[in-house]
Design a protein around this motif. Sequence first.
Motif, PDB file in Angstrom:
ATOM      1  N   ILE A  14      63.642  81.321  23.906  1.00  0.00           N
ATOM      2  CA  ILE A  14      64.502  80.224  24.350  1.00  0.00           C
ATOM      3  C   ILE A  14      63.772  78.919  24.025  1.00  0.00           C
ATOM      4  N   ASP A  20      65.453  66.054  23.157  1.00  0.00           N
ATOM      5  CA  ASP A  20      66.253  66.207  24.364  1.00  0.00           C
ATOM      6  C   ASP A  20      65.422  66.721  25.539  1.00  0.00           C
ATOM      7  N   ARG A  24      67.166  72.039  32.322  1.00  0.00           N
ATOM      8  CA  ARG A  24      67.672  72.899  33.401  1.00  0.00           C
ATOM      9  C   ARG A  24      68.434  74.094  32.864  1.00  0.00           C
ATOM     10  N   GLY A  25      69.362  73.803  31.956  1.00  0.00           N
ATOM     11  CA  GLY A  25      70.197  74.867  31.403  1.00  0.00           C
ATOM     12  C   GLY A  25      69.352  75.938  30.734  1.00  0.00           C
ATOM     13  N   VAL A  29      69.139  79.837  31.949  1.00  0.00           N
ATOM     14  CA  VAL A  29      69.455  80.928  31.035  1.00  0.00           C
ATOM     15  C   VAL A  29      68.245  81.864  30.888  1.00  0.00           C
ATOM     16  N   ARG A  46      60.999  69.899  23.232  1.00  0.00           N
ATOM     17  CA  ARG A  46      60.599  69.102  22.068  1.00  0.00           C
ATOM     18  C   ARG A  46      59.941  69.913  20.963  1.00  0.00           C
ATOM     19  N   GLY A  65      67.593  81.712  21.276  1.00  0.00           N
ATOM     20  CA  GLY A  65      68.548  80.896  22.004  1.00  0.00           C
ATOM     21  C   GLY A  65      68.135  79.433  21.942  1.00  0.00           C
ATOM     22  N   LEU A  66      69.039  78.576  21.485  1.00  0.00           N
ATOM     23  CA  LEU A  66      68.733  77.144  21.369  1.00  0.00           C
ATOM     24  C   LEU A  66      69.566  76.367  22.372  1.00  0.00           C
ATOM     25  N   SER A  67      68.985  75.351  22.975  1.00  0.00           N
ATOM     26  CA  SER A  67      69.689  74.544  23.965  1.00  0.00           C
ATOM     27  C   SER A  67      69.556  73.059  23.624  1.00  0.00           C
ATOM     28  N   SER A  70      71.707  66.696  24.026  1.00  0.00           N
ATOM     29  CA  SER A  70      71.563  65.298  23.630  1.00  0.00           C
ATOM     30  C   SER A  70      72.482  64.866  22.499  1.00  0.00           C
ATOM     31  N   GLY A  97      73.592  76.789  23.396  1.00  0.00           N
ATOM     32  CA  GLY A  97      74.376  76.217  24.484  1.00  0.00           C
ATOM     33  C   GLY A  97      74.028  74.754  24.687  1.00  0.00           C
ATOM     34  N   GLY A  98      74.753  74.113  25.589  1.00  0.00           N
ATOM     35  CA  GLY A  98      74.526  72.711  25.884  1.00  0.00           C
ATOM     36  C   GLY A  98      75.822  71.925  25.800  1.00  0.00           C
ATOM     37  N   ILE A  99      75.691  70.634  25.505  1.00  0.00           N
ATOM     38  CA  ILE A  99      76.869  69.790  25.362  1.00  0.00           C
ATOM     39  C   ILE A  99      77.256  69.754  23.884  1.00  0.00           C
ATOM     40  N   PHE A 117      77.809  78.215  24.054  1.00  0.00           N
ATOM     41  CA  PHE A 117      78.338  78.092  25.406  1.00  0.00           C
ATOM     42  C   PHE A 117      78.135  76.689  25.967  1.00  0.00           C
TER      43      PHE A 117
HETATM   44  C1  B12 Z   1      71.059  66.680  35.139  1.00  0.00           C
HETATM   45  C2  B12 Z   1      71.278  65.728  33.990  1.00  0.00           C
HETATM   46  C3  B12 Z   1      70.205  64.934  33.601  1.00  0.00           C
HETATM   47  C4  B12 Z   1      68.839  65.067  34.220  1.00  0.00           C
HETATM   48  C5  B12 Z   1      68.099  66.212  33.483  1.00  0.00           C
HETATM   49  C6  B12 Z   1      67.131  67.013  34.346  1.00  0.00           C
HETATM   50  C7  B12 Z   1      66.574  68.182  33.565  1.00  0.00           C
HETATM   51  N1  B12 Z   1      65.278  68.353  33.641  1.00  0.00           N
HETATM   52  O1  B12 Z   1      67.258  68.945  32.930  1.00  0.00           O
HETATM   53  C8  B12 Z   1      68.249  63.670  33.915  1.00  0.00           C
HETATM   54  C9  B12 Z   1      68.565  62.747  35.082  1.00  0.00           C
HETATM   55  C10 B12 Z   1      66.733  63.616  33.668  1.00  0.00           C
HETATM   56  C11 B12 Z   1      69.065  63.248  32.710  1.00  0.00           C
HETATM   57  C12 B12 Z   1      68.678  62.277  31.824  1.00  0.00           C
HETATM   58  C13 B12 Z   1      69.449  61.842  30.773  1.00  0.00           C
HETATM   59  N2  B12 Z   1      70.718  62.227  30.498  1.00  0.00           N
HETATM   60 CO1  B12 Z   1      71.634  63.664  31.394  1.00  0.00          CO
HETATM   61  N3  B12 Z   1      72.729  64.842  32.309  1.00  0.00           N
HETATM   62  C14 B12 Z   1      72.537  65.643  33.309  1.00  0.00           C
HETATM   63  C15 B12 Z   1      73.856  66.347  33.676  1.00  0.00           C
HETATM   64  C16 B12 Z   1      74.462  65.605  34.848  1.00  0.00           C
HETATM   65  C17 B12 Z   1      73.760  67.803  34.034  1.00  0.00           C
HETATM   66  C18 B12 Z   1      72.948  68.678  33.072  1.00  0.00           C
HETATM   67  C19 B12 Z   1      72.522  69.954  33.759  1.00  0.00           C
HETATM   68  O2  B12 Z   1      71.354  70.113  34.145  1.00  0.00           O
HETATM   69  N4  B12 Z   1      73.445  70.888  33.967  1.00  0.00           N
HETATM   70  C20 B12 Z   1      73.200  72.135  34.633  1.00  0.00           C
HETATM   71  C21 B12 Z   1      72.860  73.206  33.580  1.00  0.00           C
HETATM   72  C22 B12 Z   1      72.658  74.540  34.240  1.00  0.00           C
HETATM   73  O3  B12 Z   1      73.952  73.287  32.689  1.00  0.00           O
HETATM   74  P1  B12 Z   1      73.821  73.183  31.126  1.00  0.00           P
HETATM   75  O4  B12 Z   1      72.552  72.559  30.697  1.00  0.00           O
HETATM   76  O5  B12 Z   1      75.065  72.660  30.553  1.00  0.00           O
HETATM   77  O6  B12 Z   1      73.676  74.723  30.695  1.00  0.00           O
HETATM   78  C23 B12 Z   1      74.765  75.602  30.768  1.00  0.00           C
HETATM   79  C24 B12 Z   1      75.500  75.728  29.442  1.00  0.00           C
HETATM   80  O7  B12 Z   1      75.500  74.536  28.690  1.00  0.00           O
HETATM   81  C25 B12 Z   1      74.816  76.850  28.750  1.00  0.00           C
HETATM   82  N5  B12 Z   1      73.567  76.618  28.013  1.00  0.00           N
HETATM   83  C26 B12 Z   1      72.724  75.581  27.998  1.00  0.00           C
HETATM   84  N6  B12 Z   1      71.684  75.829  27.206  1.00  0.00           N
HETATM   85  C27 B12 Z   1      71.855  77.049  26.686  1.00  0.00           C
HETATM   86  C28 B12 Z   1      71.086  77.797  25.783  1.00  0.00           C
HETATM   87  C29 B12 Z   1      71.520  79.056  25.395  1.00  0.00           C
HETATM   88  C30 B12 Z   1      70.692  79.857  24.459  1.00  0.00           C
HETATM   89  C31 B12 Z   1      72.739  79.567  25.913  1.00  0.00           C
HETATM   90  C32 B12 Z   1      73.187  80.908  25.496  1.00  0.00           C
HETATM   91  C33 B12 Z   1      73.489  78.831  26.814  1.00  0.00           C
HETATM   92  C34 B12 Z   1      73.046  77.575  27.186  1.00  0.00           C
HETATM   93  O8  B12 Z   1      74.495  77.722  29.793  1.00  0.00           O
HETATM   94  C35 B12 Z   1      74.209  76.981  30.998  1.00  0.00           C
HETATM   95  C36 B12 Z   1      74.820  77.710  32.138  1.00  0.00           C
HETATM   96  O9  B12 Z   1      76.188  77.660  32.068  1.00  0.00           O
HETATM   97  C37 B12 Z   1      74.665  66.150  32.353  1.00  0.00           C
HETATM   98  C38 B12 Z   1      76.161  66.112  32.496  1.00  0.00           C
HETATM   99  C39 B12 Z   1      76.793  67.458  32.470  1.00  0.00           C
HETATM  100  N7  B12 Z   1      77.759  67.661  33.309  1.00  0.00           N
HETATM  101  O10 B12 Z   1      76.386  68.352  31.701  1.00  0.00           O
HETATM  102  C40 B12 Z   1      74.108  64.837  31.817  1.00  0.00           C
HETATM  103  C41 B12 Z   1      74.118  64.577  30.335  1.00  0.00           C
HETATM  104  C42 B12 Z   1      73.684  65.832  29.579  1.00  0.00           C
HETATM  105  N8  B12 Z   1      73.070  63.547  30.198  1.00  0.00           N
HETATM  106  C43 B12 Z   1      73.374  62.657  29.299  1.00  0.00           C
HETATM  107  C44 B12 Z   1      72.541  61.544  28.991  1.00  0.00           C
HETATM  108  C45 B12 Z   1      73.131  60.532  28.022  1.00  0.00           C
HETATM  109  C46 B12 Z   1      71.260  61.416  29.549  1.00  0.00           C
HETATM  110  C47 B12 Z   1      70.282  60.281  29.268  1.00  0.00           C
HETATM  111  C48 B12 Z   1      70.166  59.849  27.826  1.00  0.00           C
HETATM  112  C49 B12 Z   1      70.713  59.154  30.204  1.00  0.00           C
HETATM  113  C50 B12 Z   1      70.081  57.830  29.953  1.00  0.00           C
HETATM  114  N9  B12 Z   1      70.829  56.989  29.288  1.00  0.00           N
HETATM  115  O11 B12 Z   1      68.978  57.620  30.380  1.00  0.00           O
HETATM  116  C51 B12 Z   1      68.952  60.816  29.800  1.00  0.00           C
HETATM  117  C52 B12 Z   1      68.116  61.453  28.677  1.00  0.00           C
HETATM  118  C53 B12 Z   1      67.040  62.440  29.165  1.00  0.00           C
HETATM  119  C54 B12 Z   1      66.205  63.019  28.055  1.00  0.00           C
HETATM  120  N10 B12 Z   1      64.908  62.778  28.071  1.00  0.00           N
HETATM  121  O12 B12 Z   1      66.693  63.643  27.159  1.00  0.00           O
HETATM  122  C55 B12 Z   1      74.706  62.913  28.648  1.00  0.00           C
HETATM  123  C56 B12 Z   1      74.592  63.442  27.215  1.00  0.00           C
HETATM  124  C57 B12 Z   1      75.677  62.837  26.329  1.00  0.00           C
HETATM  125  C58 B12 Z   1      75.797  63.471  24.973  1.00  0.00           C
HETATM  126  N11 B12 Z   1      75.331  64.655  24.672  1.00  0.00           N
HETATM  127  O13 B12 Z   1      76.412  62.825  24.142  1.00  0.00           O
HETATM  128  C59 B12 Z   1      75.379  63.885  29.676  1.00  0.00           C
HETATM  129  C60 B12 Z   1      76.363  64.878  29.044  1.00  0.00           C
HETATM  130  C61 B12 Z   1      76.121  62.987  30.712  1.00  0.00           C
HETATM  131  C62 B12 Z   1      77.325  62.278  30.112  1.00  0.00           C
HETATM  132  N12 B12 Z   1      78.501  62.787  30.320  1.00  0.00           N
HETATM  133  O14 B12 Z   1      77.162  61.287  29.461  1.00  0.00           O
HETATM  134  N13 B12 Z   1      70.227  63.945  32.650  1.00  0.00           N
END
Ligand code: B12
Lengths: 138, 320
Positions: A14, A20, A24-25, A29, A46, A65-67, A70, A97-99, A117
Amino acid sequence: MPRNTKVSPRRVLIAKPGLDGHDRGAKVVARALRDAGFEVIYAGLRQTPEEIVRAALEEDVDLIGLSILSGAHMALFPKVLALLKKEKAADIPVFAGGIIPDEDARRLKKAGIRAIFGPGTSLEEIVSTAQRLARSAA
Amino acid sequence: MKRAGPMPPAARAIVNGDRRVLARVISQVENGDPAAAPVTRVLYPRTGNKPVVGVTGPLGVGKSSLINQLVARLRELDRTVAVVAVDPSSPYSGGSVLGDRIRFDRRADDAGVFFRSMASRGEVGGVAAATREVTRLLDAAGFDVILVETVGSGQVDLAVRDVATTSVVVLVPHLGDEVQTLKAGLFEIADVFCVNKADLPGADVARRDLVELVALGSDRSGWRPKIVSTSTTQPSGIEDLWSAIAAHEEFLDRSGARRADERRRVSSEVVELVREKVGRELAGRLEREPALRHWVDQVVERTLDPHTVADRLAKTIGRR
Ligand code: B12
Ligand SMILES: Nc1nc2c(ncn2[C@@H]2O[C@H](COP(=O)(O)OP(=O)(O)O)[C@@H](O)[C@H]2O)c(=O)[nH]1
Ligand SMILES: [Mg+2]
């Protein structure tokens, strides 16, 4: 239990390519895959595509798996696929996965990412996909 | 030594530096895949001359960070390095998260380094059963130094002595009570003590405590454990750490202890392998023993006790 009577665990890398910092995601995973019996090599934040491919080869993983949350996925995912091909390791499946907007996801799947995803995907679905995709032992 | 037969292609590839084949055969060894046996057998005579450095100590003391810097130091000295990092498997799922790679600096284009994570797969003692075989593969692959990080279980991982030629025990300041509980095992395994996080307050005290401890101990076959202080965050002491390890390796050669140690390790490995093979064989016979179910029923009914049944079974299956 003697080692070679049970099924050998599958190994999965992973990794988070690029700058980026959302990890957390990836961690969620990783833990879900561990709980499903995978050996998860968590390479941390990184990573360059070169580092990811090198880790995959050294660790002899059955799946990558890549996540990325950003937005850099269109540049970085195809780079990883290309390097795998160059190393004659295109048999290692890659999922992600990711956004990732739907349109991008479609194109990335065409390029060879096996599954993608977004937020809110259930861990069951991710785990069962991993089980389906992972190479089985030679 | 008797020639081990013609060289299988995989063995040749490993000797010639093919890292993918190396990685694949390591997996086969971990999985107990019989395909690895001809490879490891033919490579065996080429192994046994490299330092295998075990790095052990409680979780979070900085083992992975130290290994990362030792690798950098060794590359400065133009030595190639392979790392095996062992982490625990979950007893529930059999899975694991192997995270030691996180601390490993990016060396995507350095062919002089190889890093492999390994799950303990149910072994206690901090070293996976396959670790010794894997270190031999890395030896045959030509790496000059092999570093092994063991599961930091809180207890000192005694089994590291079955793998390593030099064992480094890593401690940190304010581990007072822990040092007390570790004491019994410490002198069994430590060739070098490393007080890491020397940038934190209390490092001097920790070092002094260790000096006292070492002074109290009897020197094991002429070697008194060396003590070094290191910091990986404000880098210091890494040269000293490598010098201490190298001094022990030199001592092993000078004193003849290398051969005696190897004898002990080989003997414990052979005993372990026999135990595993015999255990598996006996388990198979037991499963096929027709009287087993009947006797188990009687134990459940309290007409026989477990020891009597075990004695009877041991006799019957031992005779076959
Ligand atoms: C929490 C969060 C943060 C936290 C991150 C904490 C951390 N250590 O992870 C903090 C506050 C630090 C942060 C900072 C920033 N964030 Co932020 N953040 C979020 C937020 C609200 C939730 C992300 C999260 O943790 N979700 C919970 C996890 C469990 O879900 P997930 O990662 O999506 O993973 C799921 C799936 O995607 C998938 N998945 C993910 N990875 C993988 C990998 C594999 C192999 C597989 C199979 C599946 C999979 O499975 C998971 C379970 O379902 C999102 C908004 C959102 N709703 O997604 C914005 C978001 C990702 N952030 C965003 C931005 C812009 C930033 C900042 C640039 C803000 C800023 N201007 O300062 C900074 C940059 C940080 C950095 N250094 O890169 C944007 C990205 C926009 C884009 N992509 O175009 C988002 C989408 C908010 C928005 N709508 O604008 N952030
Ligand atoms: N202050 C300080 N922290 C350190 C030092 N070495 C490692 N660490 C930190 O200790 C934590 C655990 O390090 P790690 O190498 O993973 O330990 P391991 O579990 O023994 O492998 C990390 O947060 C490191 O940054 C050091 O010399 N000083
Ligand atoms: Mg570690």
